[in-house]
Design a protein around this motif. Structure first.
Motif, PDB file in Angstrom:
ATOM      1  N   LEU A 106      33.405   8.757   7.290  1.00 17.55           N
ATOM      2  CA  LEU A 106      33.667   7.323   7.380  1.00 17.55           C
ATOM      3  C   LEU A 106      32.546   6.491   6.760  1.00 17.55           C
ATOM      4  O   LEU A 106      32.820   5.506   6.057  1.00 17.55           O
ATOM      5  N   CYS A 107      31.302   6.877   6.995  1.00 19.13           N
ATOM      6  CA  CYS A 107      30.171   6.142   6.399  1.00 19.13           C
ATOM      7  C   CYS A 107      30.175   6.272   4.879  1.00 19.13           C
ATOM      8  O   CYS A 107      29.994   5.272   4.159  1.00 19.13           O
ATOM      9  N   SER A 108      30.370   7.471   4.389  1.00 22.98           N
ATOM     10  CA  SER A 108      30.365   7.688   2.943  1.00 22.98           C
ATOM     11  C   SER A 108      31.538   6.989   2.275  1.00 22.98           C
ATOM     12  O   SER A 108      31.373   6.330   1.239  1.00 22.98           O
ATOM     13  N   ALA A 109      32.717   7.128   2.848  1.00 20.83           N
ATOM     14  CA  ALA A 109      33.903   6.522   2.246  1.00 20.83           C
ATOM     15  C   ALA A 109      33.798   5.004   2.225  1.00 20.83           C
ATOM     16  O   ALA A 109      34.085   4.361   1.213  1.00 20.83           O
ATOM     17  N   SER A 110      33.385   4.423   3.338  1.00 18.93           N
ATOM     18  CA  SER A 110      33.286   2.960   3.369  1.00 18.93           C
ATOM     19  C   SER A 110      32.204   2.472   2.409  1.00 18.93           C
ATOM     20  O   SER A 110      32.368   1.440   1.745  1.00 18.93           O
ATOM     21  N   GLY A 111      31.098   3.207   2.308  1.00 15.31           N
ATOM     22  CA  GLY A 111      30.044   2.825   1.371  1.00 15.31           C
ATOM     23  C   GLY A 111      30.505   2.916  -0.068  1.00 15.31           C
ATOM     24  O   GLY A 111      30.242   2.016  -0.879  1.00 15.31           O
ATOM     25  N   LEU A 112      31.191   3.998  -0.414  1.00 16.01           N
ATOM     26  CA  LEU A 112      31.681   4.147  -1.787  1.00 16.01           C
ATOM     27  C   LEU A 112      32.701   3.070  -2.144  1.00 16.01           C
ATOM     28  O   LEU A 112      32.642   2.479  -3.232  1.00 16.01           O
ATOM     29  N   VAL A 113      33.615   2.786  -1.241  1.00 12.91           N
ATOM     30  CA  VAL A 113      34.625   1.751  -1.506  1.00 12.91           C
ATOM     31  C   VAL A 113      33.956   0.381  -1.592  1.00 12.91           C
ATOM     32  O   VAL A 113      34.313  -0.450  -2.437  1.00 12.91           O
ATOM     33  N   PHE A 114      32.968   0.125  -0.750  1.00 12.15           N
ATOM     34  CA  PHE A 114      32.242  -1.144  -0.803  1.00 12.15           C
ATOM     35  C   PHE A 114      31.601  -1.363  -2.176  1.00 12.15           C
ATOM     36  O   PHE A 114      31.736  -2.417  -2.785  1.00 12.15           O
ATOM     37  N   PHE A 115      30.882  -0.330  -2.641  1.00 20.95           N
ATOM     38  CA  PHE A 115      30.209  -0.493  -3.940  1.00 20.95           C
ATOM     39  C   PHE A 115      31.197  -0.511  -5.093  1.00 20.95           C
ATOM     40  O   PHE A 115      30.948  -1.171  -6.105  1.00 20.95           O
ATOM     41  N   GLN A 116      32.312   0.165  -4.965  1.00 15.90           N
ATOM     42  CA  GLN A 116      33.338   0.082  -6.005  1.00 15.90           C
ATOM     43  C   GLN A 116      33.861  -1.356  -6.102  1.00 15.90           C
ATOM     44  O   GLN A 116      34.029  -1.885  -7.192  1.00 15.90           O
ATOM     45  N   GLN A 117      34.101  -1.968  -4.953  1.00 15.26           N
ATOM     46  CA  GLN A 117      34.587  -3.346  -4.947  1.00 15.26           C
ATOM     47  C   GLN A 117      33.490  -4.323  -5.394  1.00 15.26           C
ATOM     48  O   GLN A 117      33.757  -5.280  -6.112  1.00 15.26           O
ATOM     49  N   LEU A 118      32.259  -4.088  -4.959  1.00 16.88           N
ATOM     50  CA  LEU A 118      31.147  -4.974  -5.300  1.00 16.88           C
ATOM     51  C   LEU A 118      30.919  -5.021  -6.803  1.00 16.88           C
ATOM     52  O   LEU A 118      30.740  -6.101  -7.382  1.00 16.88           O
ATOM     53  N   TYR A 119      30.931  -3.869  -7.445  1.00 19.22           N
ATOM     54  CA  TYR A 119      30.679  -3.796  -8.890  1.00 19.22           C
ATOM     55  C   TYR A 119      31.955  -3.872  -9.717  1.00 19.22           C
ATOM     56  O   TYR A 119      31.889  -3.785 -10.941  1.00 19.22           O
ATOM     57  N   ARG A 120      33.095  -4.002  -9.051  1.00 18.89           N
ATOM     58  CA  ARG A 120      34.392  -3.998  -9.737  1.00 18.89           C
ATOM     59  C   ARG A 120      34.477  -2.798 -10.689  1.00 18.89           C
ATOM     60  O   ARG A 120      34.907  -2.905 -11.839  1.00 18.89           O
ATOM     61  N   ALA A 121      34.038  -1.669 -10.165  1.00 16.22           N
ATOM     62  CA  ALA A 121      33.952  -0.451 -10.968  1.00 16.22           C
ATOM     63  C   ALA A 121      35.310   0.230 -11.055  1.00 16.22           C
ATOM     64  O   ALA A 121      36.149   0.112 -10.173  1.00 16.22           O
ATOM     65  N   ASP A 122      35.491   0.931 -12.157  1.00 17.96           N
ATOM     66  CA  ASP A 122      36.687   1.744 -12.324  1.00 17.96           C
ATOM     67  C   ASP A 122      36.255   3.203 -12.150  1.00 17.96           C
ATOM     68  O   ASP A 122      35.794   3.842 -13.092  1.00 17.96           O
ATOM     69  N   TRP A 123      36.364   3.675 -10.921  1.00 18.71           N
ATOM     70  CA  TRP A 123      35.965   5.034 -10.607  1.00 18.71           C
ATOM     71  C   TRP A 123      37.221   5.858 -10.354  1.00 18.71           C
ATOM     72  O   TRP A 123      37.730   5.916  -9.234  1.00 18.71           O
ATOM     73  N   PRO A 124      37.730   6.540 -11.364  1.00 15.37           N
ATOM     74  CA  PRO A 124      38.963   7.315 -11.166  1.00 15.37           C
ATOM     75  C   PRO A 124      38.775   8.520 -10.244  1.00 15.37           C
ATOM     76  O   PRO A 124      39.738   9.048  -9.705  1.00 15.37           O
ATOM     77  N   TRP A 125      37.563   8.945 -10.030  1.00 17.99           N
ATOM     78  CA  TRP A 125      37.279  10.106  -9.196  1.00 17.99           C
ATOM     79  C   TRP A 125      37.250   9.776  -7.706  1.00 17.99           C
ATOM     80  O   TRP A 125      37.278  10.679  -6.865  1.00 17.99           O
ATOM     81  N   LEU A 126      37.175   8.480  -7.374  1.00 12.85           N
ATOM     82  CA  LEU A 126      36.974   8.101  -5.975  1.00 12.85           C
ATOM     83  C   LEU A 126      38.171   8.442  -5.094  1.00 12.85           C
ATOM     84  O   LEU A 126      38.007   9.042  -4.020  1.00 12.85           O
ATOM     85  N   LEU A 127      39.357   8.091  -5.502  1.00 12.72           N
ATOM     86  CA  LEU A 127      40.536   8.356  -4.676  1.00 12.72           C
ATOM     87  C   LEU A 127      40.785   9.863  -4.479  1.00 12.72           C
ATOM     88  O   LEU A 127      41.016  10.289  -3.340  1.00 12.72           O
ATOM     89  N   PRO A 128      40.722  10.687  -5.533  1.00 13.88           N
ATOM     90  CA  PRO A 128      40.876  12.133  -5.295  1.00 13.88           C
ATOM     91  C   PRO A 128      39.773  12.702  -4.400  1.00 13.88           C
ATOM     92  O   PRO A 128      40.043  13.546  -3.536  1.00 13.88           O
ATOM     93  N   LEU A 129      38.544  12.246  -4.583  1.00 16.60           N
ATOM     94  CA  LEU A 129      37.451  12.736  -3.744  1.00 16.60           C
ATOM     95  C   LEU A 129      37.705  12.420  -2.279  1.00 16.60           C
ATOM     96  O   LEU A 129      37.629  13.302  -1.419  1.00 16.60           O
ATOM     97  N   LEU A 130      38.035  11.177  -1.985  1.00 13.26           N
ATOM     98  CA  LEU A 130      38.272  10.788  -0.599  1.00 13.26           C
ATOM     99  C   LEU A 130      39.543  11.436  -0.054  1.00 13.26           C
ATOM    100  O   LEU A 130      39.605  11.768   1.138  1.00 13.26           O
ATOM    101  N   GLY A 131      40.537  11.628  -0.910  1.00 14.67           N
ATOM    102  CA  GLY A 131      41.766  12.289  -0.474  1.00 14.67           C
ATOM    103  C   GLY A 131      41.537  13.734  -0.084  1.00 14.67           C
ATOM    104  O   GLY A 131      41.987  14.185   0.976  1.00 14.67           O
ATOM    105  N   TRP A 132      40.828  14.486  -0.919  1.00 18.44           N
ATOM    106  CA  TRP A 132      40.554  15.891  -0.615  1.00 18.44           C
ATOM    107  C   TRP A 132      39.627  16.033   0.586  1.00 18.44           C
ATOM    108  O   TRP A 132      39.805  16.925   1.426  1.00 18.44           O
ATOM    109  N   TRP A 133      38.632  15.149   0.647  1.00 15.74           N
ATOM    110  CA  TRP A 133      37.704  15.180   1.776  1.00 15.74           C
ATOM    111  C   TRP A 133      38.449  14.836   3.071  1.00 15.74           C
ATOM    112  O   TRP A 133      38.256  15.474   4.102  1.00 15.74           O
TER     113      TRP A 133
END
Length: 93
Positions: free
Chosen positions: A33-60
């Motif tokens: 939960l800490c890692s996922a919320s942190g990663l999503v926060f920074f993705q939104q903050l930087y308006r980043a296009d991280w295609p690896w984020l959803l598969p990573l969080l899905g598998w985890w």
């Protein structure tokens, strides 16, 4: 403050093993939960296009779901015949 254990902790003690497994699960859940919320926060903050984020969080999350299923529905804690409870030995004498 952790709960007090009435005897020396041992993985051969079924009650302690069950408690230890649940603490381990809670640690894994908190880390996810800490890692996922942190990663999503920074993705939104930087308006980043991280295609690896959803598969990573899905598998985890799937791995955590399997861990949950195992812990709450499959895991059994039979008595270990080699384990002797010192508290019961004192009362038996």
């Amino acid at each position: 403050m952790p709960p007090r254990w009435p005897r020396k902790p041992s993985r051969r003690d079924p009650e302690f093993r069950k408690l230890d497994d649940r603490y381990t699960y809670a640690t894994h859940l908190a880390g996810f939960l800490c890692s996922a919320s942190g990663l999503v926060f920074f993705q939104q903050l930087y308006r980043a296009d991280w295609p690896w984020l959803l598969p990573l969080l899905g598998w985890w999350g799937l791995g955590l779901g399997i861990h949950s299923f195992w812990l709450f529905f499959v895991a059994r804690y039979p008595d270990d015949p080699s384990f002797r409870d010192p508290a019961n030995e004192d009362s038996a004498s």
